[in-house]
Design a protein around this motif. Structure first.
Motif, short mmCIF file in Angstrom:
data_model
loop_
_atom_site.label_atom_id
_atom_site.label_comp_id
_atom_site.label_asym_id
_atom_site.label_seq_id
_atom_site.Cartn_x
_atom_site.Cartn_y
_atom_site.Cartn_z
N GLU A 17 0.81 -1.22 0.00
CA GLU A 17 0.00 0.00 0.00
C GLU A 17 0.84 1.27 0.00
O GLU A 17 0.39 2.31 -0.45
CB GLU A 17 -0.87 0.04 1.26
N PHE A 18 2.03 1.18 0.51
CA PHE A 18 2.84 2.36 0.79
C PHE A 18 4.26 2.12 0.27
O PHE A 18 4.82 1.06 0.47
CB PHE A 18 2.83 2.57 2.31
N MET A 19 4.84 3.11 -0.37
CA MET A 19 6.20 2.99 -0.90
C MET A 19 7.16 3.73 0.03
O MET A 19 7.37 4.94 -0.12
CB MET A 19 6.24 3.57 -2.31
N PRO A 20 7.73 3.04 1.00
CA PRO A 20 8.59 3.72 1.98
C PRO A 20 9.95 4.08 1.40
O PRO A 20 10.45 3.42 0.49
CB PRO A 20 8.74 2.68 3.09
N HIS A 21 10.55 5.13 1.95
CA HIS A 21 11.91 5.50 1.58
C HIS A 21 12.91 4.59 2.30
O HIS A 21 14.00 4.35 1.79
CB HIS A 21 12.20 6.95 1.97
N ALA A 22 12.52 4.13 3.49
CA ALA A 22 13.38 3.27 4.29
C ALA A 22 12.55 2.23 5.01
O ALA A 22 11.40 2.48 5.36
CB ALA A 22 14.18 4.09 5.29
N GLU A 23 13.16 1.08 5.23
CA GLU A 23 12.53 0.01 6.00
C GLU A 23 13.51 -0.45 7.05
O GLU A 23 14.70 -0.63 6.76
CB GLU A 23 12.13 -1.14 5.10
N ILE A 24 13.02 -0.62 8.25
CA ILE A 24 13.82 -1.11 9.36
C ILE A 24 13.30 -2.50 9.65
O ILE A 24 12.16 -2.68 10.05
CB ILE A 24 13.69 -0.17 10.58
N VAL A 25 14.14 -3.49 9.40
CA VAL A 25 13.71 -4.88 9.42
C VAL A 25 14.39 -5.64 10.55
O VAL A 25 15.63 -5.68 10.62
CB VAL A 25 14.03 -5.56 8.07
N ASP A 26 13.59 -6.25 11.41
CA ASP A 26 14.12 -7.11 12.46
C ASP A 26 14.51 -8.44 11.82
O ASP A 26 13.74 -9.00 11.02
CB ASP A 26 13.06 -7.33 13.54
N CYS A 27 15.67 -8.95 12.16
CA CYS A 27 16.12 -10.21 11.57
C CYS A 27 15.33 -11.41 12.07
O CYS A 27 15.34 -12.46 11.46
CB CYS A 27 17.61 -10.43 11.88
N ASN A 28 14.62 -11.24 13.19
CA ASN A 28 13.89 -12.35 13.78
C ASN A 28 12.44 -11.96 14.02
O ASN A 28 12.10 -11.40 15.04
CB ASN A 28 14.56 -12.75 15.11
N LEU A 29 11.57 -12.27 13.05
CA LEU A 29 10.14 -12.00 13.18
C LEU A 29 9.41 -13.31 13.45
O LEU A 29 9.87 -14.38 13.06
CB LEU A 29 9.62 -11.34 11.90
N PRO A 30 8.25 -13.25 14.10
CA PRO A 30 7.57 -14.47 14.52
C PRO A 30 7.13 -15.39 13.37
O PRO A 30 7.06 -16.60 13.54
CB PRO A 30 6.36 -13.99 15.31
N ASP A 31 6.83 -14.83 12.21
CA ASP A 31 6.34 -15.70 11.12
C ASP A 31 7.34 -15.87 9.99
O ASP A 31 7.00 -16.33 8.91
CB ASP A 31 5.01 -15.16 10.57
N GLY A 32 8.58 -15.54 10.24
CA GLY A 32 9.61 -15.75 9.22
C GLY A 32 10.79 -14.84 9.42
O GLY A 32 10.71 -13.84 10.12
N PRO A 33 11.91 -15.20 8.82
CA PRO A 33 13.11 -14.39 8.97
C PRO A 33 13.01 -13.05 8.26
O PRO A 33 12.65 -12.99 7.08
CB PRO A 33 14.22 -15.24 8.35
N GLY A 34 13.30 -11.99 8.97
CA GLY A 34 13.35 -10.68 8.35
C GLY A 34 14.39 -10.62 7.26
O GLY A 34 14.28 -9.84 6.32
#
Length: 102
Positions: A17-34
């Motif tokens: 829905e949204f085109m971000p300029h930056a994404e901050i991604v956690d390497c360990n998310l509950p439903d899959g690897p960031g």
């Protein structure tokens, strides 16, 4: 605009829905690897310019993120002060896209 997702599925829905300029991604998310999510973002022609910051806490995650550095623009080791995140965004984004860093 800022959005927070606590799962890979929610993050995927947000970026559709949204085109971000930056994404901050956690390497360990509950439903899959960031890490895998970030790799998909990086491969997307539409999102090539998106800056990606990885957050990793576990030493194994940090090493893996460093090995896959080509997927990220920067890696922050958790826990980190908010100042570090703001400084990272200021380095990665043009000034007009960074809020709160003057």
């Amino acid at each position: 605009f800022a959005a927070v997702a606590d799962t890979v599925a929610r993050a995927q829905a947000i970026i559709e829905e949204f085109m971000p300029h930056a994404e901050i991604v956690d390497c360990n998310l509950p439903d899959g690897p960031g890490l895998e999510f970030a790799a998909r973002i990086r491969k997307s022609e539409r999102r090539k310019a998106t800056k990606i910051i990885a957050m990793a806490g576990d030493p194994t995650e940090v090493r893996l993120a460093e090995m896959l550095k080509s997927q990220y623009d920067l890696i922050l080791r958790k826990p980190f002060p908010m100042r570090d995140l703001l400084e990272a965004l200021a380095r990665l984004l043009p000034r007009k896209e960074v809020a709160g860093t003057q």
